[in-house]
Design an enzyme around this catalytic site. Structure first.
Site, PDB file in Angstrom:
ATOM      1  N   ASP A  32       0.852  -1.192   0.000  1.00 45.43           N
ATOM      2  CA  ASP A  32       0.000   0.000   0.000  1.00 45.43           C
ATOM      3  C   ASP A  32       0.890   1.245   0.000  1.00 45.43           C
ATOM      4  O   ASP A  32       1.891   1.314   0.730  1.00 45.43           O
ATOM      5  CB  ASP A  32      -0.918  -0.003   1.224  1.00 45.43           C
ATOM      6  CG  ASP A  32      -2.061   0.985   1.092  1.00 45.43           C
ATOM      7  OD1 ASP A  32      -3.218   0.541   1.016  1.00 45.43           O
ATOM      8  OD2 ASP A  32      -1.789   2.213   1.060  1.00 45.43           O
ATOM      9  N   ILE A  33       0.528   2.227  -0.818  1.00 49.05           N
ATOM     10  CA  ILE A  33       1.331   3.453  -0.950  1.00 49.05           C
ATOM     11  C   ILE A  33       1.296   4.296   0.334  1.00 49.05           C
ATOM     12  O   ILE A  33       2.196   5.087   0.588  1.00 49.05           O
ATOM     13  CB  ILE A  33       0.823   4.275  -2.174  1.00 49.05           C
ATOM     14  CG1 ILE A  33       1.904   5.201  -2.701  1.00 49.05           C
ATOM     15  CG2 ILE A  33      -0.451   5.033  -1.848  1.00 49.05           C
ATOM     16  CD1 ILE A  33       1.587   5.810  -4.056  1.00 49.05           C
ATOM     17  N   ASN A  90     -12.898  -3.250   2.148  1.00 47.91           N
ATOM     18  CA  ASN A  90     -13.891  -2.183   2.222  1.00 47.91           C
ATOM     19  C   ASN A  90     -14.764  -2.198   0.976  1.00 47.91           C
ATOM     20  O   ASN A  90     -14.288  -2.502  -0.119  1.00 47.91           O
ATOM     21  CB  ASN A  90     -13.188  -0.826   2.325  1.00 47.91           C
ATOM     22  CG  ASN A  90     -12.321  -0.726   3.558  1.00 47.91           C
ATOM     23  OD1 ASN A  90     -12.703  -1.177   4.631  1.00 47.91           O
ATOM     24  ND2 ASN A  90     -11.139  -0.155   3.410  1.00 47.91           N
ATOM     25  N   GLU A  98     -12.156   3.480  -1.334  1.00 42.59           N
ATOM     26  CA  GLU A  98     -11.596   4.550  -2.172  1.00 42.59           C
ATOM     27  C   GLU A  98     -11.402   4.095  -3.613  1.00 42.59           C
ATOM     28  O   GLU A  98     -11.647   4.848  -4.546  1.00 42.59           O
ATOM     29  CB  GLU A  98     -10.229   4.982  -1.636  1.00 42.59           C
ATOM     30  CG  GLU A  98     -10.257   5.816  -0.384  1.00 42.59           C
ATOM     31  CD  GLU A  98      -8.852   6.041   0.155  1.00 42.59           C
ATOM     32  OE1 GLU A  98      -7.889   6.026  -0.632  1.00 42.59           O
ATOM     33  OE2 GLU A  98      -8.739   6.213   1.380  1.00 42.59           O
ATOM     34  N   VAL A  99     -10.909   2.884  -3.776  1.00 41.19           N
ATOM     35  CA  VAL A  99     -10.579   2.394  -5.124  1.00 41.19           C
ATOM     36  C   VAL A  99     -11.585   1.307  -5.519  1.00 41.19           C
ATOM     37  O   VAL A  99     -11.677   0.269  -4.860  1.00 41.19           O
ATOM     38  CB  VAL A  99      -9.146   1.817  -5.167  1.00 41.19           C
ATOM     39  CG1 VAL A  99      -8.817   1.330  -6.572  1.00 41.19           C
ATOM     40  CG2 VAL A  99      -8.132   2.869  -4.707  1.00 41.19           C
ATOM     41  N   HIS A 103     -10.386  -5.399  -3.553  1.00 41.21           N
ATOM     42  CA  HIS A 103      -9.057  -5.633  -2.975  1.00 41.21           C
ATOM     43  C   HIS A 103      -9.195  -5.990  -1.515  1.00 41.21           C
ATOM     44  O   HIS A 103     -10.166  -5.609  -0.853  1.00 41.21           O
ATOM     45  CB  HIS A 103      -8.156  -4.407  -3.127  1.00 41.21           C
ATOM     46  CG  HIS A 103      -8.743  -3.139  -2.583  1.00 41.21           C
ATOM     47  ND1 HIS A 103      -9.666  -2.404  -3.277  1.00 41.21           N
ATOM     48  CD2 HIS A 103      -8.538  -2.483  -1.416  1.00 41.21           C
ATOM     49  CE1 HIS A 103     -10.000  -1.336  -2.566  1.00 41.21           C
ATOM     50  NE2 HIS A 103      -9.331  -1.374  -1.414  1.00 41.21           N
ATOM     51  N   HIS A 105      -7.000  -5.751   2.170  1.00 41.09           N
ATOM     52  CA  HIS A 105      -5.857  -5.197   2.885  1.00 41.09           C
ATOM     53  C   HIS A 105      -5.344  -6.305   3.801  1.00 41.09           C
ATOM     54  O   HIS A 105      -6.128  -6.918   4.534  1.00 41.09           O
ATOM     55  CB  HIS A 105      -6.277  -4.019   3.766  1.00 41.09           C
ATOM     56  CG  HIS A 105      -6.847  -2.855   3.023  1.00 41.09           C
ATOM     57  ND1 HIS A 105      -6.141  -1.690   2.809  1.00 41.09           N
ATOM     58  CD2 HIS A 105      -8.060  -2.664   2.448  1.00 41.09           C
ATOM     59  CE1 HIS A 105      -6.893  -0.829   2.141  1.00 41.09           C
ATOM     60  NE2 HIS A 105      -8.070  -1.393   1.919  1.00 41.09           N
TER      61      HIS A 105
HETATM   62  P1  5GP Z   1      -9.826   1.334   0.116  1.00 36.10           P
HETATM   63  O1  5GP Z   1     -10.171   2.513   0.964  1.00 36.10           O
HETATM   64  O2  5GP Z   1     -10.387   1.456  -1.271  1.00 36.10           O
HETATM   65  O3  5GP Z   1     -10.157   0.025   0.773  1.00 36.10           O
HETATM   66  O4  5GP Z   1      -8.239   1.324   0.033  1.00 36.10           O
HETATM   67  C1  5GP Z   1      -7.522   1.758  -1.069  1.00 36.10           C
HETATM   68  C2  5GP Z   1      -6.057   1.703  -0.693  1.00 36.10           C
HETATM   69  O5  5GP Z   1      -5.300   1.862  -1.862  1.00 36.10           O
HETATM   70  C3  5GP Z   1      -5.613   2.775   0.294  1.00 36.10           C
HETATM   71  O6  5GP Z   1      -5.067   2.172   1.465  1.00 36.10           O
HETATM   72  C4  5GP Z   1      -4.553   3.580  -0.480  1.00 36.10           C
HETATM   73  O7  5GP Z   1      -3.465   3.974   0.319  1.00 36.10           O
HETATM   74  C5  5GP Z   1      -4.137   2.591  -1.559  1.00 36.10           C
HETATM   75  N1  5GP Z   1      -3.714   3.222  -2.799  1.00 36.10           N
HETATM   76  C6  5GP Z   1      -4.359   4.205  -3.481  1.00 36.10           C
HETATM   77  N2  5GP Z   1      -3.677   4.535  -4.596  1.00 36.10           N
HETATM   78  C7  5GP Z   1      -2.573   3.721  -4.626  1.00 36.10           C
HETATM   79  C8  5GP Z   1      -1.498   3.583  -5.552  1.00 36.10           C
HETATM   80  O8  5GP Z   1      -1.401   4.257  -6.583  1.00 36.10           O
HETATM   81  N3  5GP Z   1      -0.555   2.645  -5.254  1.00 36.10           N
HETATM   82  C9  5GP Z   1      -0.631   1.872  -4.131  1.00 36.10           C
HETATM   83  N4  5GP Z   1       0.352   0.987  -3.936  1.00 36.10           N
HETATM   84  N5  5GP Z   1      -1.644   1.970  -3.246  1.00 36.10           N
HETATM   85  C10 5GP Z   1      -2.600   2.889  -3.490  1.00 36.10           C
END
Ligand code: 5GP
Length: 113
Positions: A32-33, A90, A98-99, A103, A105
């Site tokens: 994760d970034i 999520n 967010e994405v 996925h 975590h």
């Molecule tokens: P969500 O809130 O959708 O469950 O989590 C999305 C995750 O993707 C977040 O923890 C965020 O830090 C990670 N993320 C977003 N953009 C990027 C990216 O470009 N590269 C990587 N490695 N992680 C990302």
């Protein structure tokens, strides 16, 4: 509806780089970034799906079991099973996703909040 231009779709296509932990034709696990723990890995299947329910409802058992068996292998490869870990997925607005590409975590490496 799946957005072909979401960040993880771009990572799968190689348009955005990432730090890979494991990859094959079907899955990708990467760091994760913005890590929320000492070890914070994201795991994605390469098929087009927005969340867990979309993935499990619309793909075949081999694709689904391969993803979760690889999750198991990654957890063991990183030795997270020794001290414990957390797996979270999520979904949607209420889940603060967010994405919009399914996925998980994988968090560990320390005692989590
Ligand atoms: P969500 O809130 O959708 O469950 O989590 C999305 C995750 O993707 C977040 O923890 C965020 O830090 C990670 N993320 C977003 N953009 C990027 C990216 O470009 N590269 C990587 N490695 N992680 C990302």
């Amino acid at each position: 509806m799946y957005d072909n231009n979401n960040v993880f779709a771009k990572i799968i296509k190689g348009e955005i780089s990432c730090e890979k932990v494991y990859e094959d034709d079907d899955v990708l696990f990467f760091k994760d970034i913005n890590p929320k723990a000492k070890i914070h890995i994201l795991g994605i299947p390469k098929v087009k799906c927005v969340d867990l329910v979309d993935f499990i409802s619309n793909y075949d058992e081999k694709t689904i079991s391969n993803f979760f068996k690889t999750t198991n292998n990654v957890i063991k490869k990183l030795e997270l099973n020794k001290g414990g870990y957390r797996v979270v997925s999520n979904s949607g607005i209420n889940g603060r996703q967010e994405v919009p590409h399914f996925h998980i975590h994988i968090l560990g490496g320390e005692i989590l909040d």
